[in-house]
Design an enzyme around this catalytic site. Structure first.
Site, short mmCIF file in Angstrom:
data_model
loop_
_atom_site.label_atom_id
_atom_site.label_comp_id
_atom_site.label_asym_id
_atom_site.label_seq_id
_atom_site.Cartn_x
_atom_site.Cartn_y
_atom_site.Cartn_z
N SER A 130 0.82 -1.20 0.00
CA SER A 130 0.00 0.00 0.00
C SER A 130 0.86 1.25 0.00
O SER A 130 1.89 1.31 0.67
CB SER A 130 -0.92 0.02 1.22
OG SER A 130 -1.67 1.22 1.26
N LYS A 184 -4.41 -6.90 3.40
CA LYS A 184 -4.46 -5.80 2.44
C LYS A 184 -5.89 -5.55 1.98
O LYS A 184 -6.30 -4.40 1.79
CB LYS A 184 -3.57 -6.11 1.24
CG LYS A 184 -3.60 -5.05 0.13
CD LYS A 184 -3.24 -3.66 0.64
CE LYS A 184 -2.86 -2.69 -0.46
NZ LYS A 184 -3.83 -2.50 -1.50
N HIS A 187 -7.48 -3.65 4.74
CA HIS A 187 -6.92 -2.29 4.67
C HIS A 187 -7.71 -1.46 3.65
O HIS A 187 -8.11 -0.33 3.92
CB HIS A 187 -5.46 -2.38 4.27
CG HIS A 187 -4.83 -1.09 3.80
ND1 HIS A 187 -5.10 -0.54 2.56
CD2 HIS A 187 -3.94 -0.27 4.38
CE1 HIS A 187 -4.42 0.58 2.42
NE2 HIS A 187 -3.71 0.77 3.51
N ASN A 188 -7.95 -2.03 2.48
CA ASN A 188 -8.67 -1.31 1.44
C ASN A 188 -10.13 -1.09 1.80
O ASN A 188 -10.72 -0.07 1.45
CB ASN A 188 -8.56 -2.06 0.11
CG ASN A 188 -7.19 -1.92 -0.53
OD1 ASN A 188 -6.20 -1.64 0.16
ND2 ASN A 188 -7.11 -2.11 -1.82
N GLU A 191 -10.14 1.79 4.01
CA GLU A 191 -9.89 2.95 3.12
C GLU A 191 -11.18 3.39 2.45
O GLU A 191 -11.48 4.60 2.39
CB GLU A 191 -8.85 2.55 2.08
CG GLU A 191 -8.54 3.57 1.02
CD GLU A 191 -7.65 2.97 -0.06
OE1 GLU A 191 -8.01 3.08 -1.25
OE2 GLU A 191 -6.61 2.39 0.28
N TYR A 192 -11.97 2.45 1.95
CA TYR A 192 -13.27 2.77 1.35
C TYR A 192 -14.13 3.54 2.35
O TYR A 192 -14.77 4.55 2.02
CB TYR A 192 -14.01 1.49 0.96
CG TYR A 192 -13.78 0.99 -0.44
CD1 TYR A 192 -14.85 0.75 -1.29
CD2 TYR A 192 -12.51 0.72 -0.91
CE1 TYR A 192 -14.67 0.25 -2.57
CE2 TYR A 192 -12.30 0.21 -2.19
CZ TYR A 192 -13.39 -0.02 -3.02
OH TYR A 192 -13.19 -0.51 -4.29
#
Length: 472
Positions: A130, A184, A187-188, A191-192
């Site tokens: 990332s 990951k 993590h995303n 993030e969203y």
């Protein structure tokens, strides 16, 4: 300069190129290969000129140029692209060689590849990386999963090229098999959630309060400087809102079409959470928000039919901004809390044995969701390894209790103004549901037993019960 290169990389798109330059800048010798030979030639003649980077025209030449056991990073499109490249390079490999997938692969695919390649005598690492293009060049957050022995062989390189913080390099061994790509993915998902909350905050200030993009940028700049919520996404929000469009002279954000795309990792997070039985409503609403944004033509028609006019938000502007700040803080904490809870469940159900404190540590630098909040998040899981939920940690319980009144006011104001603050609303409902000793699922169980004889449990007796509801 050694005869053999220390590491190889396949796939010279921007992320791949920047990782190669990062490794070379840290003193490692690198061999590179790209299916389109001209791309390799341009890279060697351009950004890689004068560095210990060897361009290879064939996979045979590429494999022959690497020291044993070979360490090969694959940076190609996730899915079939990764499978195809593995099959193409395998004939040139030796037993014990390490393949490292650094793309956004779906973690079940990584599980499959680990099992298959191990049976064939190879080692496979699936790793989240990332930080975008800049992170790849200057230092990303790296989340590798797979055989620990394979990670240890890659560790001297990975920890050098990762972002560096006061807590050390932003890279650690995540866990076996697909654990790296699972983390990951989560993590995303977080993030969203944060991006949706940023957008909703902007929407309330812009459409509801009539503030200009530069005015909103200044608010985010203030929050970023003075609040724990400060982080990379808030930093770049300031830059995006301050950018002017040279063609129109307007803020660029005002002329960008309001349809957002997604690459699938947010959706995967929601799907996986449903499969594992973990509530992630903030993340789910962020995915739904992007899907809804794609219905532009229908929304234009519905705005006329359903009269979706925004009602201006009046009153004390400073007070409203304070309410939004607290709502944003609390909702962002919920996005992190849901992601950490999902990883906690996967740690148990998928036997990943994740160290949540260490994961929070490596997210402190390089990655997209890095923020000041990660210090207290790390501390919460360091103090209590099996913490049920971030919301009940001493620090965050105190902060949410202090801010919740403003959180409620901000959500109510948005609703009254006809502004869809789904991320805010879902986060608040998550908070209220999680702290509710009793929820109305008792009625749901009664209804299920009525039409389907699904049975229910009782508060006053042990066992499973069924009632003949339709007695004659």
């Amino acid at each position: 300069m050694s005869e053999k290169q220390q590491i190889g990389l396949i796939g010279l798109a921007v992320m791949g190129q920047n990782l190669v330059l990062n490794m070379a800048n840290k003193g490692f010798s690198v061999a590179v290969f790209n299916r389109t030979t001209s791309k390799t030639d341009d890279f060697i003649a351009g950004p890689a000129a004068g560095k210990n980077i060897k361009g290879c025209k064939t996979l045979q030449e590429f494999a022959d140029s690497l020291e044993l056991p070979r360490r090969i990073i694959i940076m190609v499109k996730a899915g079939k692209g990764v499978d195809d490249m593995i099959e193409q390079v395998k004939p040139y490999l030796s037993k014990g060689d390490i393949l490292f997938d650094g793309g956004n692969s779906y973690f079940p695919d990584t599980e499959r590849r680990c099992k298959q390649l191990e049976a064939e005598g190879f080692q496979f690492i699936g790793s989240g990386i990332s930080g975008g293009e800049e992170g790849a060049l200057k230092g990303p957050s790296i989340m590798p999963g797979g055989p620990r022995k394979a990670y240890e062989a890659m560790e001297p390189i990975l920890t050098r090229i990762a972002a560096q913080t006061n807590d050390g390099p932003c890279c650690t061994y995540i866990g076996p098999r697909g654990a790296g790509h699972f983390v990951k993915m989560v993590h995303n998902g977080i993030e969203y959630g944060i991006m949706q909350l940023i957008a909703e905050t902007y929407d309330v200030m812009s459409r509801g309060m009539g503030m200009s993009a530069p005015e909103i940028a200044q608010i985010f700049a203030d929050w970023n400087a003075n609040e724990l919520i400060g982080g990379y996404l808030c930093e770049i929000t300031v830059e995006v809102l301050n950018r002017m469009d040279p063609d129109t002279g307007k803020p660029l954000v005002d002329v960008i079409l309001d349809t957002a795309q997604q690459k699938g990792t947010g959706k995967w997070t929601s799907q996986t959470a449903l499969d594992l039985g973990v509530p992630t409503p903030t993340i789910n609403e962020a995915v739904t928000g992007r899907i809804m944004s794609g219905y532009k033509a229908e929304r234009i028609k519905a705005a006329k039919t359903l009269r979706g006019k925004i009602k201006p938000i009046g009153g004390d502007r400073a007070k409203m901004i304070q309410q939004l700040r607290d709502a944003f803080y609390c909702s962002v904490v919920c996005s992190y809390a849901q992601g950490m809870a999902l990883m906690r469940r996967a740690s148990e159900d998928l036997d990943y044995k994740l160290d949540l404190a260490d994961i929070a540590r490596i997210w402190k630098g390089g990655c997209i969701i890095r923020s000041k909040l990660l210090d207290p998040i790390k501390e919460a899981y360091a103090k209590k390894k099996h913490l049920e939920n971030l919301l009940v940690s001493r620090f965050f319980a105190r902060e949410l209790k202090k801010r919740q009144a403003n959180w409620r006011r901000a959500v109510a104001t948005a609703i009254k103004a006809n502004i869809p603050a789904a991320g805010y609303s879902a986060s608040l409902a998550y908070f209220d549901a999680y702290r509710s000793e009793r929820l109305p699922a008792n009625l749901i169980q009664g209804l299920r037993d009525y039409f389907g004889a699904h049975t229910f449990e009782r508060l006053d007796k042990e066992g499973t019960f069924h009632i003949e509801w339709m007695q004659k």
